[in-house]
Structure formats: structure tokens, C-alpha cells
Write a protein that holds these residues in place. Structure first.
Motif: not given
Length: 208
Positions: A44-53, A77-81, A83-92, A169-171
Motif C-alpha cells: 500500500i505504501l509503495v502504491s501511495c508513494l508512486l502516486g505522490f511522486f 530527485h523527482h525523476f529518480v524517485s 522511477m524507483g517506485f514505478l519499478i518496485t511497483h511493477y515487480y512487486n 541501477l536506479n537505487l
């Protein structure tokens, strides 16, 4: 418009980083496997953080277009963030490090309070000075956390090497960018702001 952005950032930064702090230090399920472990709460946190960024990126682009500004550090800062949460959300998977990283956003609360007090002509107040001192110390803490996470990446490398390359790489790139450039730069600017009480957006716009 920046007032609205400041309030949203302050509220979400405080709530989001507090929840991430709890998930990382008290729940500790994610620490059982830093590469694969997930929980309902962390998902839930990762999904919300992706939405926030996503909101942050779109709002900042709109702000720059409307007011003819451009903050390279903030966009990086925003681009890296995002991308990080998008990749994390995609792979779960791999929620341990993204949740750990977002605790850094606790600085947003004090940064936004600083902005609001300056706009309210309260930059000479004791409350503003105390908030600014806390803000600078929080940025020092951010540096410590960033290098702690980099050490953990090295320490858990055998486990993390099983993660997707783009995720690693992104992290690593994001943490190196924060640890060696963005956080030191923001720490300097916030320290400078203690002595030169002005809003960055106004001064940067005038310079442009």
C-alpha cells in the motif's frame, strides 16, 4: 500554487515517512529478505508513494511552465524517485530499500514550515529559527541514512544481485546522487537560508 504544493508535501512527507519509519524499524518483516519480502502495508505504501511522486512531477512541471522556473536538483530527485517506485511497483518485490529511502522525506515537513513562515513575514521569529536549525540537522541525518543504506546495499549484495538490473541501477544511482550531490547542496542552501532569510523560488527566478 506553491503554497498548495508546500502544504501537500508537508502533510504527505510527514505521514508517509512516519509510516515508512514504522514499517522499517518496528514491523521488520521486510528485513527478513531485503530482496523479496513484501507486506500488505508495504505494498500500500509503495502504491501511495508512486502516486505522490507522480503528482510531484506533474505539479512541478506545471509550476515551471507557469512561472518560468526550473530546478534541476528537484527534477533529478523527482525523476529518480518516480522511477524507483514505478519499478518496485511493477515487480512487486524489494520493498525494504524503497521504504527505507522514503524516511528521508521527513525533512519535507520542516522545509515547508520554513517556506510558509517566510511568506508570513515570520522569518525573524524564534519559531522559524528553531525550525531552521532542526531542518539543517535533519539534512545531516539524511546524509547518515543515505550512506547507511549504501553500506547495506554492499552488505546484502549477494541477496540483492538476484534483483532486476534496472531496479539495482536506479537505487544505487539515486543514492549516489543524493549522498554526494543533492543532500550536500540542499544542506548548504538551508544553512545559507538561516542567515539570508529568503525564498529560493523568488531569488532563483530573479537570477534567471
Amino acid at each position: 500554487m506553491f503554497w498548495n504544493l508546500a502544504v501537500v508535501r508537508a502533510i504527505f512527507g510527514f505521514i508517509g515517512s512516519s509510516l515508512c519509519f514504522y514499517e522499517h524499524f518496528f514491523d521488520k518483516i521486510l528485513a527478513t529478505n531485503v530482496a523479496k519480502a513484501t507486506t500488505v502495508q508495504s505494498s500500500i505504501l509503495v502504491s501511495c508513494l508512486l502516486g505522490f511522486f507522480t503528482f510531484e512531477v506533474l505539479a512541478q512541471i506545471l509550476f515551471d511552465v507557469m512561472f518560468k522556473t526550473f530546478s534541476k536538483a528537484l527534477h533529478a530527485h523527482h525523476f529518480v524517485s518516480i522511477m524507483g517506485f514505478l519499478i518496485t511497483h511493477y515487480y512487486n518485490l524489494g520493498h525494504y530499500f524503497p521504504v527505507w529511502v522514503f524516511t528521508l522525506e521527513f525533512s519535507t515537513l520542516f522545509s515547508c514550515i520554513c517556506f510558509c513562515l517566510i511568506k508570513c513575514k515570520m522569518a525573524d521569529s524564534l519559531f522559524w529559527k528553531i525550525n531552521q536549525i532542526i531542518l539543517v540537522k535533519v539534512f545531516h541525518t539524511r546524509t547518515f541514512i543515505e550512506f547507511t543504506i549504501l553500506y547495506e546495499i554492499y552488505y546484502y549484495w549477494d541477496v540483492k544481485s538476484t534483483m532486476p538490473f534496472i531496479w539495482n541501477l536506479n537505487l544505487i544511482f539515486g543514492l549516489l546522487l543524493l549522498g554526494f550531490f543533492l543532500t550536500p547542496y540542499w544542506t548548504y542552501r538551508k544553512t545559507e537560508q538561516f542567515f539570508k532569510k529568503s525564498d529560493w523560488n523568488d531569488t532563483d527566478k530573479k537570477q534567471n
